[in-house]
Design a protein around this motif. Structure first.
Motif, PDB file in Angstrom:
ATOM      1  N   PRO A   1       2.671  -2.325   8.502  1.00 60.31           N
ATOM      2  CA  PRO A   1       1.425  -2.007   7.774  1.00 60.31           C
ATOM      3  C   PRO A   1       0.925  -3.174   6.921  1.00 60.31           C
ATOM      4  O   PRO A   1      -0.277  -3.428   6.859  1.00 60.31           O
ATOM      5  CB  PRO A   1       1.777  -0.806   6.907  1.00 60.31           C
TER       6      PRO A   1
ATOM      7  N   VAL B   1       2.951  -0.983   0.123  1.00 58.89           N
ATOM      8  CA  VAL B   1       2.525  -0.258   1.328  1.00 58.89           C
ATOM      9  C   VAL B   1       3.451   0.931   1.526  1.00 58.89           C
ATOM     10  O   VAL B   1       4.662   0.775   1.648  1.00 58.89           O
ATOM     11  CB  VAL B   1       2.468  -1.168   2.581  1.00 58.89           C
ATOM     12  N   THR B   2       2.860   2.085   1.524  1.00 59.57           N
ATOM     13  CA  THR B   2       3.634   3.324   1.541  1.00 59.57           C
ATOM     14  C   THR B   2       2.786   4.457   2.105  1.00 59.57           C
ATOM     15  O   THR B   2       1.571   4.499   1.847  1.00 59.57           O
ATOM     16  CB  THR B   2       4.065   3.708   0.092  1.00 59.57           C
ATOM     17  N   PRO B   3       3.392   5.379   2.851  1.00 61.99           N
ATOM     18  CA  PRO B   3       2.592   6.520   3.324  1.00 61.99           C
ATOM     19  C   PRO B   3       2.078   7.373   2.169  1.00 61.99           C
ATOM     20  O   PRO B   3       1.216   8.230   2.375  1.00 61.99           O
ATOM     21  CB  PRO B   3       3.561   7.299   4.218  1.00 61.99           C
TER      22      PRO B   3
ATOM     23  N   SER C   1      -1.653   3.212   2.023  1.00 61.09           N
ATOM     24  CA  SER C   1      -1.053   3.679   3.275  1.00 61.09           C
ATOM     25  C   SER C   1      -1.922   3.257   4.452  1.00 61.09           C
ATOM     26  O   SER C   1      -3.138   3.146   4.318  1.00 61.09           O
ATOM     27  CB  SER C   1      -0.968   5.208   3.244  1.00 61.09           C
ATOM     28  N   LEU C   2      -1.268   3.079   5.582  1.00 61.06           N
ATOM     29  CA  LEU C   2      -2.032   2.747   6.779  1.00 61.06           C
ATOM     30  C   LEU C   2      -2.623   4.006   7.397  1.00 61.06           C
ATOM     31  O   LEU C   2      -3.656   3.955   8.068  1.00 61.06           O
ATOM     32  CB  LEU C   2      -1.093   2.065   7.780  1.00 61.06           C
ATOM     33  N   GLY C   3      -1.989   5.127   7.185  1.00 63.49           N
ATOM     34  CA  GLY C   3      -2.482   6.381   7.774  1.00 63.49           C
ATOM     35  C   GLY C   3      -1.426   7.448   7.615  1.00 63.49           C
ATOM     36  O   GLY C   3      -0.323   7.174   7.128  1.00 63.49           O
TER      37      GLY C   3
ATOM     38  N   TYR D   1       1.112   8.886   8.899  1.00 63.26           N
ATOM     39  CA  TYR D   1       2.280   8.874   9.769  1.00 63.26           C
ATOM     40  C   TYR D   1       3.301   7.970   9.092  1.00 63.26           C
ATOM     41  O   TYR D   1       2.946   7.191   8.204  1.00 63.26           O
ATOM     42  CB  TYR D   1       1.948   8.358  11.174  1.00 63.26           C
TER      43      TYR D   1
ATOM     44  N   LEU E   1       6.225   5.038   9.303  1.00 66.29           N
ATOM     45  CA  LEU E   1       6.792   3.920  10.064  1.00 66.29           C
ATOM     46  C   LEU E   1       8.177   3.597   9.495  1.00 66.29           C
ATOM     47  O   LEU E   1       8.552   4.114   8.439  1.00 66.29           O
ATOM     48  CB  LEU E   1       5.869   2.711   9.955  1.00 66.29           C
TER      49      LEU E   1
HETATM   50  N1  ADE Z   1       5.540   2.575   5.413  1.00 63.56           N
HETATM   51  C1  ADE Z   1       5.974   3.510   6.258  1.00 63.56           C
HETATM   52  N2  ADE Z   1       4.962   4.181   6.780  1.00 63.56           N
HETATM   53  C2  ADE Z   1       3.833   3.662   6.260  1.00 63.56           C
HETATM   54  C3  ADE Z   1       2.455   3.941   6.391  1.00 63.56           C
HETATM   55  N3  ADE Z   1       1.995   4.906   7.184  1.00 63.56           N
HETATM   56  N4  ADE Z   1       1.584   3.194   5.673  1.00 63.56           N
HETATM   57  C4  ADE Z   1       2.020   2.235   4.868  1.00 63.56           C
HETATM   58  N5  ADE Z   1       3.307   1.935   4.684  1.00 63.56           N
HETATM   59  C5  ADE Z   1       4.211   2.651   5.383  1.00 63.56           C
END
Ligand code: ADE
Length: 491
Positions: free
Chosen positions: A158, A101-103, A146-148, A150, A152
């Motif tokens: 996420p 999970v990563t932006p 990614s969740l979206g 932005y 976190l």
């Molecule tokens: N880790 C930090 N931000 C995130 C995001 N927007 N989506 C998924 N993982 C994340």
């Protein structure tokens, strides 16, 4: 379904995920969570799991070694589980899906949730600090999500959101099978407004139609409100919905021939690979099945050229359903696809439900695999297992105490009815009619048009369709395939 989560904060996930609906599904054995504390795997004697990035820059990175060793422990556990199961089935695609999970990933959507809900095991990796050493990601990650748009502070929140969205789609987790269908994003429409007691609150009454008890009117009102809400709040979704409805209306002029396309679209089971003028190539979600809609070989050629379909045929197991003879010839000659089956479609276009004589019909489970696979060799065992896991196979029982069904039926991965079988000893007693009639009724209740394909020349299957009142298409259609068929998707 089992979720393995590699994290530095296992308690955070335990507290977030083991409550309420998901907590109860864990107790019933439908879900399980395996939180792995990455810190338990560090070789650093002070328990350190992070370090400065080479080349400088702000913050710390999670190091490769503890993440990798934590992952190896999970992979070993999954492999041990596979061999305990002992059914010899290779995991489709080889490796277990491992989601970082990563932006920087593709955006998580309801569609991706549906895709991931098909897996039996999923691994999530939650990053922290400024990220994770790239080398371990290259080794273990299959999906970056990614969740979206932005950022976190870490991957735990996420991951929890994604796990919740996936877990609730696992068969049996939500008790009311309909609730996953009505909700927002199903079929590109947002959900209608809902009201509960009291009838009047702060001078605002509940809309009258909801108190009327007239289900037809209630459904119509709800659809109207869904449309209105989607148009106002999500014009992008609304436009997609309208385009789809226009196309379905066009197809409905030749319902018997195009019922598969109509249902794939209205049940939201397929995504558009490409479109050119009136021609269309669809991929049935989470399958290697493609459906081509083109009125001539010339149109098919243009469409496939436009979407780079030559690359598509490099896939090993691709299968494509075509309705026109010249399109069939074009594809077999041009791309070397083989004709894997000739069939006709049959659909039930009336609204009245069918009479079902034998009513003890229940969902089968993966424990019935031996029984089903032994009797239905037309489909590969792995395919039948997947259908059983998806909760889409049903058995008829002749007396309550029996452990094995006297016959069964199922829904194929493309939504058509099929895999109908009745044990020798129970034939000519109306079991096939009961099974298919029951499944027809189930589709009707969900607002779907039931349909199936029968192999060209299978007179018994054709007679059964006519007896039950399904309309048989006068023209044939063809399964074209690159390699051996996994299942013929016939009745
Ligand atoms: N880790 C930090 N931000 C995130 C995001 N927007 N989506 C998924 N993982 C994340």
């Amino acid at each position: 379904m089992r979720f393995h989560v590699l994290t530095l904060f296992p308690e955070m996930l335990e507290q977030g995920l083991c409550q309420s609906i998901l907590g109860r599904a864990v107790q019933r054995g439908q879900l399980s969570f395996h939180m792995v504390d990455i810190r338990d795997y560090t070789e650093d004697k002070h328990g350190k799991v992070d370090d400065y990035p080479y080349g400088g820059g702000a913050g710390m990175l999670m190091q490769a070694q503890p993440v990798y060793d934590a992952y190896l422990s999970v992979a070993a556990e999954i492999a041990a589980g596979d061999s305990r199961q002992g059914d010899g089935e290779a995991r489709p695609g080889g490796r277990v899906r491992t989601i970082y999970v990563t932006p920087q990933g593709r955006t998580f959507t309801q569609r991706l949730a549906r895709e991931l809900a098909q897996e039996e095991e999923l691994v999530f990796l939650c990053g922290h600090y400024e990220g994770v050493d790239e080398r371990v990601l290259e080794e273990i990650v299959t999906d970056y999500v990614s969740l979206g748009d932005y950022v976190l502070t870490g991957g735990e929140l996420p991951a929890m959101v994604m796990i919740d969205a996936i877990a609730r789609l696992v068969p049996g987790v939500l008790h009311n099978g309909e609730s996953a269908e009505d909700e927002s994003f199903h079929n590109d429409l947002l959900e209608y407004p809902q009201y509960s007691r009291p009838e009047v609150w702060r001078g605002k009454p509940v809309p009258e139609v909801l108190l009327s008890g007239n289900h037809k009117n209630i459904q119509a009102w709800r659809l109207e409100r869904s449309l209105e809400r989607t148009r106002q709040r999500r014009p992008d979704l609304y436009e997609r919905y309208q385009m789809r409805q226009d196309f379905i209306r066009e197809l409905a002029k030749h319902k018997r021939r195009y019922i598969h396309l109509m249902e794939l679209l209205s049940r939201d089971m397929a995504w558009e690979v490409c479109r050119e003028g009136k021609s269309l190539l669809l991929n049935v979600e989470n399958t290697q099945i493609y459906v081509l809609y083109a009125e001539s070989s010339q149109e098919a050629g243009q469409l496939l050229k436009q979407c780079g379909a030559d690359r598509l045929w490099e896939q090993e197991h691709i299968r494509i359903l075509v309705c026109q003879e010249d399109v069939r010839d074009f594809l077999t000659e041009r791309y070397g696809l083989a004709v894997g089956g000739v069939c006709r479609q049959a659909c039930y276009t009336r609204k009245e439900s069918l009479r079902v004589q034998h009513r003890d019909i229940r969902p089968l489970t993966v424990d019935d695999l031996e029984h089903v696979a032994g009797r239905y060799p037309t489909c590969e065992r792995a395919y039948l297992r997947q259908r059983l896991l998806a909760g889409t196979m049903y058995g008829v029982y002749m007396s309550g105490g029996e452990t094995s069904p006297a016959g069964f039926i199922g829904i194929h991965e493309d939504g058509s009815m099929g895999m109908l079988y009745v044990d020798e000893a129970y034939r000519r007693q109306g079991l096939a009619s009961s099974l298919e009639g029951w499944l027809v009724n189930r589709h009707l209740k969900r607002g779907e048009i039931p349909y199936c394909r029968v192999e060209d020349g299978n007179l018994a299957a054709m007679c059964l369709q006519e007896k039950l009142g399904l309309c048989l298409c006068g023209e044939s259609m063809w399964w074209l395939e690159k390699r051996k068929n996994i299942c013929k998707n016939f009745l």
